[in-house]
Design an enzyme around this catalytic site. Sequence first.
Site, mmCIF file in Angstrom:
data_model
loop_
_atom_site.group_PDB
_atom_site.id
_atom_site.type_symbol
_atom_site.label_atom_id
_atom_site.label_comp_id
_atom_site.label_asym_id
_atom_site.label_seq_id
_atom_site.Cartn_x
_atom_site.Cartn_y
_atom_site.Cartn_z
ATOM 1 N N SER A 147 -19.599 29.325 63.108
ATOM 2 C CA SER A 147 -19.694 30.496 63.946
ATOM 3 C C SER A 147 -18.875 30.424 65.237
ATOM 4 O O SER A 147 -18.581 31.466 65.822
ATOM 5 C CB SER A 147 -21.159 30.746 64.313
ATOM 6 O OG SER A 147 -21.691 29.669 65.059
ATOM 7 N N SER B 209 -21.067 24.715 62.698
ATOM 8 C CA SER B 209 -20.324 25.725 63.468
ATOM 9 C C SER B 209 -19.321 25.210 64.483
ATOM 10 O O SER B 209 -18.589 26.006 65.061
ATOM 11 C CB SER B 209 -21.299 26.653 64.179
ATOM 12 O OG SER B 209 -21.751 27.611 63.269
ATOM 13 N N LYS C 157 -18.465 29.115 74.328
ATOM 14 C CA LYS C 157 -19.047 30.008 73.332
ATOM 15 C C LYS C 157 -20.035 30.952 74.023
ATOM 16 O O LYS C 157 -20.794 30.514 74.907
ATOM 17 C CB LYS C 157 -19.738 29.161 72.254
ATOM 18 C CG LYS C 157 -20.245 29.929 71.047
ATOM 19 C CD LYS C 157 -20.775 28.957 69.975
ATOM 20 C CE LYS C 157 -21.243 29.645 68.709
ATOM 21 N NZ LYS C 157 -21.676 28.675 67.664
HETATM 22 N N1 GLN Z 1 -22.581 28.610 58.942
HETATM 23 C C1 GLN Z 1 -23.903 28.139 59.210
HETATM 24 C C2 GLN Z 1 -24.876 29.282 59.300
HETATM 25 O O1 GLN Z 1 -24.480 30.365 59.090
HETATM 26 C C3 GLN Z 1 -23.900 27.279 60.432
HETATM 27 C C4 GLN Z 1 -24.020 28.042 61.683
HETATM 28 C C5 GLN Z 1 -24.025 27.163 62.905
HETATM 29 O O2 GLN Z 1 -23.796 25.968 62.851
HETATM 30 N N2 GLN Z 1 -24.375 27.794 64.000
HETATM 31 O O3 GLN Z 1 -26.016 29.113 59.569
#
Ligand code: GLN
Length: 482
Positions: free
Chosen positions: A156, A180, A81
């Site tokens: 994400s 994410s 990532k």
């Molecule tokens: N979808 C969640 C957010 O927008 C989780 C994001 C993540 O785990 N980085 O914060």
Amino acid sequence: MSKPAPKPTATDIAAQVRSGERTAVEVLEEHLAVVADRESEIHAFNVVIADEARERASAIDAQIASGEDPGPLAGVPVALKDNMCTTGIPTTCSSKILDGWKPPYNGTAVDKLYEAGAVVVGKTNLDEFAMGSSTENSAFGPTLNPLDTSCVPGGSSGGSAAAVAAGFAALSFGSDTGGSIRQPAALTGTVGLKPSYGTVSRYGLIAFASSLDQIGPFANTVADAAAGFEAVAGHDPRDSTSIPEQLRPVTPHLSDGVDGMRIGVITELMGDGELKGFEPEVIAQTRAAADALAAAGAKVSEVSVPSVVYGLTAYYLIAPSEASSNLARYDGVRYGNRVTGVNTAAMNTATRTAGFGAEVKRRIMLGTYALSAGYYDAFYGKAQRVRTLIIDDFARAYEDFDVLLSPTSPCVAFPFGAKSDPMTMYLNDTCTIPSNLSGQPAISVPFGTGDRGLPVGVQILAPMLGEVELFKVAAVLEGANQ
Ligand code: GLN
């Protein structure tokens, strides 16, 4: 949905490369050919580092030729990532503010992957600064779901999920702050692990919400996810939240089975309570997974974890609060592509206005507000108390159960643009957030299909450092998912 061809597993690749049956260069070229074939359509990567990867694969082959063992991930093509720092390789968080930044150091997880013999093929796309559930918030355009390109891959870490699902890499790594890793794993039919907080070093992971962030693997099989976890886990003095104790190895327990194990299905996350919006097929597959575990000898029943219904609300105060503080460093002086202004304050404002996208700005404003004098107790303080309630409720549930079960995501992969208002998007995280708030481990395993034949992910949750138990259950579910 297009049926993907069986992909070589990381475990097989490493065994073949270590035994000399295949070369790391051959394995890499095979994966780069898949990248050449489909990456322009999928956009899993922000950058592919083919030249560096070829050099690295040749070095692994040279080690083998001289009788050395490159390590447990010998020759395994890995995608990272783009919020994991890599020396001299652009690390952008899919944000304009970091576009072109090359870190002067590797994160600990990255170093550990190199030590294990992995071959890094590129950096993957994400929602800007890991804020989102679809990769639609990337400043560089979205990633497409390889199983159905009209749909998002989740987020994400959508690029990392897509890279493994498309066969661009045998293993990838993401970060999970509120889901994410697990949610994109669910939406792409891959396995995704959010390890116990403190098991994988956060050193060199660009911070979103430091008390929640954790690095973990995506894989096509449970065994590969275990190998990926073992490669990056372990104490790191450079991360003060890193757990000093020796961790239990998970791989030796993959075929232990679940006979006699007590498994609780979380009542509040099964769609018929206060939390709405669960697709019926997702619930049906979660029940089918529970039945499969019972058939394999587990004692399965429902258990109430009442405060999980407040998880989302608490998270969307705690995570933005931490983000507003962590992202203060992108001021055009310490970090961030500078936009000039008449004085320093104007330069700071111009830099941040131009560099951050809408969702990042929304989170910074939410967080700054929640932390401001007069509101701190009402918002941030209260959210922290809810966090304690969730930890206590889980502790009570684990008095009677070894692991818990729920859907990973309330829905399967959805079309681009389908969740355009932020609140609808945030609701994706209902089932995953509680484990981030408690710091406990959780894994998503594909189990059957839902709407439009797209994969459903089932989530297994365990108490702190319960990775061995998670993986035992995950392996049984994988076996039953035929
Ligand atoms: N979808 C969640 C957010 O927008 C989780 C994001 C993540 O785990 N980085 O914060």
